[in-house]
Design an enzyme around this catalytic site. Structure first.
Site, PDB file in Angstrom:
ATOM      1  N   ASP A  12      76.841 -48.939  55.011  1.00  0.00           N
ATOM      2  CA  ASP A  12      76.523 -49.182  53.603  1.00  0.00           C
ATOM      3  C   ASP A  12      77.839 -49.208  52.817  1.00  0.00           C
ATOM      4  O   ASP A  12      78.605 -48.252  52.875  1.00  0.00           O
ATOM      5  CB  ASP A  12      75.617 -48.041  53.121  1.00  0.00           C
ATOM      6  CG  ASP A  12      75.175 -48.218  51.697  1.00  0.00           C
ATOM      7  OD1 ASP A  12      75.481 -49.270  51.111  1.00  0.00           O
ATOM      8  OD2 ASP A  12      74.515 -47.307  51.154  1.00  0.00           O
ATOM      9  N   ASP A  57      74.954 -55.664  51.033  1.00  0.00           N
ATOM     10  CA  ASP A  57      75.956 -54.633  51.315  1.00  0.00           C
ATOM     11  C   ASP A  57      75.503 -53.609  52.346  1.00  0.00           C
ATOM     12  O   ASP A  57      76.082 -52.554  52.468  1.00  0.00           O
ATOM     13  CB  ASP A  57      76.339 -53.933  50.009  1.00  0.00           C
ATOM     14  CG  ASP A  57      75.170 -53.184  49.406  1.00  0.00           C
ATOM     15  OD1 ASP A  57      74.031 -53.518  49.750  1.00  0.00           O
ATOM     16  OD2 ASP A  57      75.394 -52.264  48.616  1.00  0.00           O
ATOM     17  N   GLU A  58      74.428 -53.902  53.073  1.00  0.00           N
ATOM     18  CA  GLU A  58      73.960 -52.946  54.081  1.00  0.00           C
ATOM     19  C   GLU A  58      73.665 -53.655  55.388  1.00  0.00           C
ATOM     20  O   GLU A  58      73.073 -54.732  55.376  1.00  0.00           O
ATOM     21  CB  GLU A  58      72.646 -52.293  53.627  1.00  0.00           C
ATOM     22  CG  GLU A  58      72.805 -51.254  52.565  1.00  0.00           C
ATOM     23  CD  GLU A  58      71.445 -50.720  52.134  1.00  0.00           C
ATOM     24  OE1 GLU A  58      70.710 -50.195  52.979  1.00  0.00           O
ATOM     25  OE2 GLU A  58      71.131 -50.865  50.955  1.00  0.00           O
TER      26      GLU A  58
END
Lengths: 87, 413
Positions: free
Chosen positions: B9, B111-112
C-alpha cells in the site's frame, strides 16, 4: 552543488549499443545570452526511475570560464529533454 | 499448503507521487514534509481533499473534506491539482517491480497491490522478501509503502494498515488475538458508515468483540454482510490473488457539474454525455449491458437512483441513452442537481446479440455508426466527432471518467 534543473539544447551521441553520451550543450543565462559548454569527462552515469519516470543522470566535468567544474545532467526518456540538474 | 500473501500500500499515494516527481524535476521542497494536499478543482466544484501529507494530518485534515474547510484548519496549506497520468505511471512502475518477485500480482486499486508469494520464497524467507520490496520502493521509486504479510488477502491488508509510513508488518493467524482484535471495528475492511452504527448498537466496538459475537445474531441484524464481516474479524478469507484482467462487473460514469443543473434540457445533455463515455468504454471492453442505472445528487447532497433491466443487452449509445432519459424523467423531482451519474451493469460478452421482436429495426445501423465513431475518436482524439447538440451548450460532449485507464477501489477482495 545547487539544484538548477534548467532545460538545455544538447548534442549527444548514441552508439550502436544504445548507450547515450552527452557531448556539448547550449544554455541561456539570466541575460538571455547563450553559452556553449563542452563536456570533457563523464565521471558517472546512472539510471533513476523515481515515481516510475525513467531518467539518466550523468555526473560530468567541464572547463567553464577557465575553471574546472563538476556538475550533473539529466536526460528524461518520456520527453527526450536534457536538463542541467545540479552545479 | 499455506499461502503467502503480501499487500503493498503506497503511503499517501497521490501526494507522495507528486512530491517525488517534483523532487526529480528540481523542486527544493519535499511536499511530504510540509502541510500539503492534493485537491480537486474548486471552480468546477470538485474541491475536496484527495490526499494529504502527514504534517497536514496533524491539523486534522481529512481525506474527502472540502478544501475550504481544510484551509480554515491550516491557512498556509499547499494545495496542488491531481495529475492522473503521472499516478498511473507510478502505479505501473510499482506493479513492474512487484512482478519481479511473483507472477501473481493483482492491482487492487491505483495504490494497492496484492502479491501471491506462495512458492516464490526459495532463496529468501517471506519476511526478507517483504522487507526488500519495501526498501526497493523507497530507494528505486522514491516513495514509501507499507507492506503487510500474511496467509490471506484480508489479513495481509489489515497488516499493512497497522502503523504507517514505510513499515512492514506481519499478521499470521496466530497473531490475530494480539494484533487484529484490539483494533477498533471501524478499521475492519468493509465495515463502513452503514454497518458501524448497527454494530455499535450491538455493543461491538473492537474487531475482537465482533469475532466473538454470534454469527447468527450478526446475520439477523446485517443479513449476509454480517457473516462476511464476522469471517473477516476471525481472519477467514479464501479469495485468490487474481492477476490483472479481473472481469469487469459494471461500467459507470458520473460527474459533478460546475453549476446547478435546473433545466431538463441541460440535465439530459449531461446524461447523454455521460452515456456516451460509458458506452464507449463498454464497447471497448467488448461487452453488452442489461441494466441501466441513473443516479442524481441534489444541491443538499441527498442522493437517489433508479435502475431498469432491458429486454435484451445492448451496447448502443442511443438505446442506452433512451433508457437513461426515461429513468431520469420518472425520478427527477425538479430540484437543482449538482451530480449526475450513469451506470451500466449485468454485463455479458458481445459475442452474440440477442435480437428481439420489439427491437428497433435500425440496430445494425446503430452498431455501424457507433463503431465508426469509436474508430474516429481512437485515431483523431475524443473530440474529433461530437454530437450537434453540444457545441455552445457549455456542457462537455464526453463527461465523466477521472482518467480512462485509472483503476479505482473495489469493495471485493
Amino acid at each position: 552543488m545547487k539544484v538548477l534543473m534548467q532545460s538545455v539544447d544538447m548534442i549527444c551521441c548514441t552508439n550502436r549499443d544504445g548507450v547515450i553520451t552527452p557531448i556539448k550543450f547550449r544554455i541561456s543565462d539570466e541575460k538571455e545570452e547563450n553559452r556553449i559548454v563542452k563536456i570533457d569527462r563523464i565521471l558517472d552515469r546512472k539510471e533513476e526511475k523515481l515515481a516510475g519516470n525513467r531518467m539518466l543522470v550523468f555526473t560530468v566535468q567541464s572547463i567553464i570560464r577557465g575553471r574546472e567544474c563538476r556538475f550533473e545532467m539529466k536526460y528524461e526518456f518520456s520527453t527526450c529533454k536534457w536538463f542541467l540538474y545540479k552545479i | 499448503m499455506e499461502r503467502i500473501i503480501l499487500h503493498v500500500d503506497v503511503n499517501s499515494a497521490y501526494l507522495s507521487w507528486e512530491a517525488v516527481y517534483r523532487l526529480q524535476h528540481g523542486a527544493r521542497i519535499d511536499l511530504r514534509t510540509i502541510p500539503s494536499v492534493i485537491g480537486g478543482d474548486e471552480k468546477s466544484r470538485r474541491g475536496i481533499v484527495l490526499a494529504k501529507s502527514i504534517p497536514a494530518k496533524k491539523y486534522d485534515i481529512q481525506t474527502g473534506e472540502t478544501l475550504w474547510s481544510a484551509r480554515s484548519k491550516c491557512p498556509n496549506l499547499v494545495v496542488l491539482p491531481p495529475s492522473y497520468p503521472l499516478y498511473l505511471s507510478c502505479s505501473d512502475a510499482l506493479v513492474r517491480l512487484l512482478k519481479k518477485y511473483s507472477p501473481k500480482v493483482e492491482r487492487y486499486s491505483g495504490d494497492e497491490c496484492f502479491v501471491d508469494l506462495t512458492g516464490c520464497t526459495q532463496k529468501k524467507t517471506a519476511e526478507e522478501t517483504a522487507w526488500e520490496i519495501k526498501e526497493r520502493c523507497r530507494t528505486e521509486l522514491g516513495f514509501t509503502v507499507n507492506v503487510g504479510l500474511s496467509t490471506n488477502k484480508l489479513l495481509a491488508k489489515m497488516a499493512s494498515e497497522l502503523e504507517k509510513p514505510d513499515k512492514m508488518h506481519t499478521m499470521y493467524p496466530h497473531e490475530i488475538p494480539e494484533k487484529l482484535w484490539p483494533m477498533p471495528v471501524r478499521k475492519l475492511f468493509l465495515s463502513g458508515p452503514k454497518t458501524l452504527p448497527k454494530l455499535y448498537k450491538l455493543n461491538i466496538f473492537t474487531i475482537g468483540q465482533l469475532a466473538h459475537a454470534s454469527p447468527d445474531l450478526l446475520q439477523h441484524h446485517l443479513k449476509s454482510h454480517g457473516l462476511t464481516i464476522w469471517k473477516y474479524a476471525n481472519g477467514i478469507d479464501d479469495s485468490p490473488v487474481v492477476p490483472d484482467g479481473r472481469a469487469v462487473k459494471g461500467i459507470g460514469n458520473s460527474t459533478t457539474t460546475p453549476f446547478d443543473v435546473d433545466s431538463e434540457k441541460e440535465a439530459l445533455l449531461y446524461l447523454l454525455s455521460l452515456t456516451e463515455t460509458a458506452a464507449m468504454r463498454l464497447r471497448s471492453n467488448k461487452m453488452l449491458a442489461r441494466v441501466v442505472t441513473v443516479s442524481l445528487r441534489d444541491t443538499n447532497l441527498s442522493f437517489y437512483s433508479h435502475q431498469r433491466r432491458l429486454v435484451s443487452p445492448t451496447d448502443s449509445t442511443l438505446l442506452l441513452y433512451r433508457q437513461a432519459k426515461s429513468l431520469f424523467k420518472e425520478m427527477w423531482r425538479r430540484e437543482p442537481l449538482r451530480h449526475l451519474g450513469v451506470h451500466l451493469s449485468d454485463l455479458v460478452e458481445n459475442k452474440f446479440y440477442q435480437t428481439s421482436f420489439f427491437d428497433d429495426t435500425a440496430v445494425s445501423r446503430q452498431q455501424a455508426i457507433d463503431k465508426t465513431i469509436d474508430e474516429i475518436r481512437a485515431s483523431y482524439g475524443a473530440d474529433a466527432v461530437v454530437r450537434g447538440l453540444f457545441p455552445h451548450s457549455g456542457i462537455p460532449p464526453l463527461c465523466g471518467g477521472v482518467y480512462e485507464a485509472f483503476p479505482t477501489m473495489r469493495s471485493l477482495l
